[in-house]
Design a protein around this motif. Structure first.
Motif, PDB file in Angstrom:
ATOM      1  N   UNK A 159      29.133 -76.174  21.808  1.00 34.47           N
ATOM      2  CA  UNK A 159      28.782 -76.899  20.585  1.00 34.47           C
ATOM      3  C   UNK A 159      29.772 -76.576  19.464  1.00 34.47           C
ATOM      4  N   UNK A 160      30.103 -75.316  19.325  1.00 36.49           N
ATOM      5  CA  UNK A 160      31.036 -74.908  18.281  1.00 36.49           C
ATOM      6  C   UNK A 160      32.419 -75.490  18.543  1.00 36.49           C
ATOM      7  N   UNK A 161      32.812 -75.514  19.788  1.00 33.97           N
ATOM      8  CA  UNK A 161      34.120 -76.093  20.135  1.00 33.97           C
ATOM      9  C   UNK A 161      34.171 -77.562  19.726  1.00 33.97           C
ATOM     10  N   UNK A 162      33.110 -78.289  19.990  1.00 30.65           N
ATOM     11  CA  UNK A 162      33.062 -79.699  19.585  1.00 30.65           C
ATOM     12  C   UNK A 162      33.119 -79.837  18.063  1.00 30.65           C
ATOM     13  N   UNK A 163      32.453 -78.930  17.358  1.00 38.01           N
ATOM     14  CA  UNK A 163      32.431 -79.002  15.897  1.00 38.01           C
ATOM     15  C   UNK A 163      33.798 -78.720  15.287  1.00 38.01           C
ATOM     16  N   UNK A 164      34.540 -77.771  15.844  1.00 41.64           N
ATOM     17  CA  UNK A 164      35.824 -77.423  15.220  1.00 41.64           C
ATOM     18  C   UNK A 164      36.945 -78.373  15.609  1.00 41.64           C
ATOM     19  N   UNK A 165      36.733 -79.203  16.645  1.00 44.46           N
ATOM     20  CA  UNK A 165      37.790 -80.153  16.996  1.00 44.46           C
ATOM     21  C   UNK A 165      38.014 -81.163  15.881  1.00 44.46           C
ATOM     22  N   UNK A 166      37.003 -81.441  15.085  1.00 40.99           N
ATOM     23  CA  UNK A 166      37.143 -82.375  13.974  1.00 40.99           C
ATOM     24  C   UNK A 166      37.676 -81.744  12.697  1.00 40.99           C
ATOM     25  N   UNK A 167      37.825 -80.425  12.693  1.00 48.85           N
ATOM     26  CA  UNK A 167      38.294 -79.743  11.483  1.00 48.85           C
ATOM     27  C   UNK A 167      39.818 -79.630  11.483  1.00 48.85           C
ATOM     28  N   UNK A 168      40.401 -79.765  10.318  1.00 47.64           N
ATOM     29  CA  UNK A 168      41.837 -79.594  10.148  1.00 47.64           C
ATOM     30  C   UNK A 168      42.068 -78.332   9.323  1.00 47.64           C
ATOM     31  N   UNK A 169      43.001 -77.495   9.783  1.00 51.49           N
ATOM     32  CA  UNK A 169      43.286 -76.230   9.099  1.00 51.49           C
ATOM     33  C   UNK A 169      43.782 -76.488   7.677  1.00 51.49           C
ATOM     34  N   UNK A 170      44.592 -77.537   7.498  1.00 49.46           N
ATOM     35  CA  UNK A 170      45.131 -77.841   6.170  1.00 49.46           C
ATOM     36  C   UNK A 170      44.037 -78.188   5.162  1.00 49.46           C
ATOM     37  N   UNK A 171      42.958 -78.787   5.634  1.00 50.78           N
ATOM     38  CA  UNK A 171      41.862 -79.149   4.735  1.00 50.78           C
ATOM     39  C   UNK A 171      40.991 -77.945   4.386  1.00 50.78           C
ATOM     40  N   UNK A 172      40.963 -76.947   5.255  1.00 52.39           N
ATOM     41  CA  UNK A 172      40.118 -75.775   5.021  1.00 52.39           C
ATOM     42  C   UNK A 172      40.733 -74.789   4.028  1.00 52.39           C
ATOM     43  N   UNK A 173      42.058 -74.723   3.996  1.00 53.65           N
ATOM     44  CA  UNK A 173      42.742 -73.774   3.122  1.00 53.65           C
ATOM     45  C   UNK A 173      42.996 -74.455   1.788  1.00 53.65           C
ATOM     46  N   UNK A 174      42.575 -73.820   0.729  1.00 55.02           N
ATOM     47  CA  UNK A 174      42.741 -74.359  -0.618  1.00 55.02           C
ATOM     48  C   UNK A 174      44.184 -74.159  -1.067  1.00 55.02           C
ATOM     49  N   UNK A 175      44.903 -75.255  -1.272  1.00 53.00           N
ATOM     50  CA  UNK A 175      46.307 -75.161  -1.671  1.00 53.00           C
ATOM     51  C   UNK A 175      46.501 -75.362  -3.167  1.00 53.00           C
ATOM     52  N   UNK A 176      45.422 -75.465  -3.932  1.00 49.97           N
ATOM     53  CA  UNK A 176      45.561 -75.655  -5.383  1.00 49.97           C
ATOM     54  C   UNK A 176      46.239 -74.486  -6.081  1.00 49.97           C
ATOM     55  N   UNK A 177      45.956 -73.217  -5.711  1.00 52.28           N
ATOM     56  CA  UNK A 177      46.681 -72.127  -6.377  1.00 52.28           C
ATOM     57  C   UNK A 177      48.190 -72.180  -6.150  1.00 52.28           C
ATOM     58  N   UNK A 178      48.601 -72.604  -4.966  1.00 55.78           N
ATOM     59  CA  UNK A 178      50.032 -72.706  -4.681  1.00 55.78           C
ATOM     60  C   UNK A 178      50.649 -73.833  -5.497  1.00 55.78           C
ATOM     61  N   UNK A 179      49.951 -74.957  -5.583  1.00 59.02           N
ATOM     62  CA  UNK A 179      50.467 -76.080  -6.370  1.00 59.02           C
ATOM     63  C   UNK A 179      50.581 -75.715  -7.839  1.00 59.02           C
ATOM     64  N   UNK A 180      49.601 -74.997  -8.369  1.00 57.39           N
ATOM     65  CA  UNK A 180      49.682 -74.605  -9.773  1.00 57.39           C
ATOM     66  C   UNK A 180      50.775 -73.567  -9.987  1.00 57.39           C
ATOM     67  N   UNK A 181      50.995 -72.683  -9.009  1.00 55.81           N
ATOM     68  CA  UNK A 181      52.090 -71.711  -9.118  1.00 55.81           C
ATOM     69  C   UNK A 181      53.446 -72.410  -9.096  1.00 55.81           C
ATOM     70  N   UNK A 182      53.592 -73.408  -8.236  1.00 55.40           N
ATOM     71  CA  UNK A 182      54.843 -74.163  -8.192  1.00 55.40           C
ATOM     72  C   UNK A 182      55.066 -74.960  -9.469  1.00 55.40           C
TER      73      UNK A 182
END
Length: 193
Positions: free
Chosen positions: A133-156
């Motif tokens: 069940x967990x394997x099926x659930x994580x297949x729809x997840x994208x790593x890029x969407x899970x990691x918050x990139x706003x601090x990096x964008x504000x630093x840049x």
């Protein structure tokens, strides 16, 4: 028995941790560069302060070394601090409540079931069903969407905001660069006798 699903969960968590560490490294590098640019821009001011405060070049060199060392140490500590798969799983479950603790439970229960030679308190079939069940659930997840990139964008963005005026100062007065490097590398030469 369930090993393929567990390896897929583990690989997903490792990708997530690598992505998170990469973004933390970029954020730390931006912090170091912003500090370097700001301290570099203080060079002309220090040159003017020598009249009133003769030890300004020494203070400037010490301040620059201290601030840059602190920024580098802060970045290295963040990068070297280990992030376990359990903590990564908890972070992902906070971002995606639809997982309902399945990821952390799968991560913690499968080694108990896989290593058990006797009848254990865990139901093997239930743990294997949880893994599927967990394997099926994580297949729809994208790593890029899970990691918050706003601090990096504000630093840049901050790096760009600081870089533009410093570049303009260098273009209008190129000798300022050598003067600042002279103040930083040989502060005792600028102290009056």
């Amino acid at each position: 028995m369930g090993q393929e699903e567990f390896q897929e969960l583990s690989a997903f968590l490792k990708r997530f941790i690598r992505r998170l560490k990469l973004l933390q490294g970029i954020e730390g590098l931006c912090l170091i560069l912003v500090c370097l640019l700001l301290l570099f821009a203080l060079g002309p001011a220090v040159r003017q302060l020598i009249r009133f405060f003769p030890y300004a070049p020494v203070a400037y060199s010490v301040l620059t070394a201290t601030v840059l060392l602190a920024a580098v140490v802060w970045t290295l500590v963040r990068l070297m601090r280990g992030l376990s798969q359990e903590r990564a799983a908890l972070y992902i479950e906070q971002k995606c409540p639809k997982l309902r603790n399945n990821l952390i439970n799968s991560l913690q229960l499968y080694p108990e079931v896989a290593g058990a030679k006797e009848v254990s308190a865990f139901s093997v079939s239930m743990v294997l069903a949880l893994l599927r069940t967990t394997r099926k659930q994580i297949t729809g997840l994208k790593v890029d969407e899970l990691v918050d990139s706003r601090p990096v964008k504000s630093s840049l963005r901050l790096l760009g905001i600081v870089f533009a005026p410093v570049l303009a100062m260098v273009l209008f007065n190129p000798s300022w660069v050598s003067d600042t490097f002279s103040l930083l590398s040989r502060p005792l030469d600028h102290i009056p006798p």
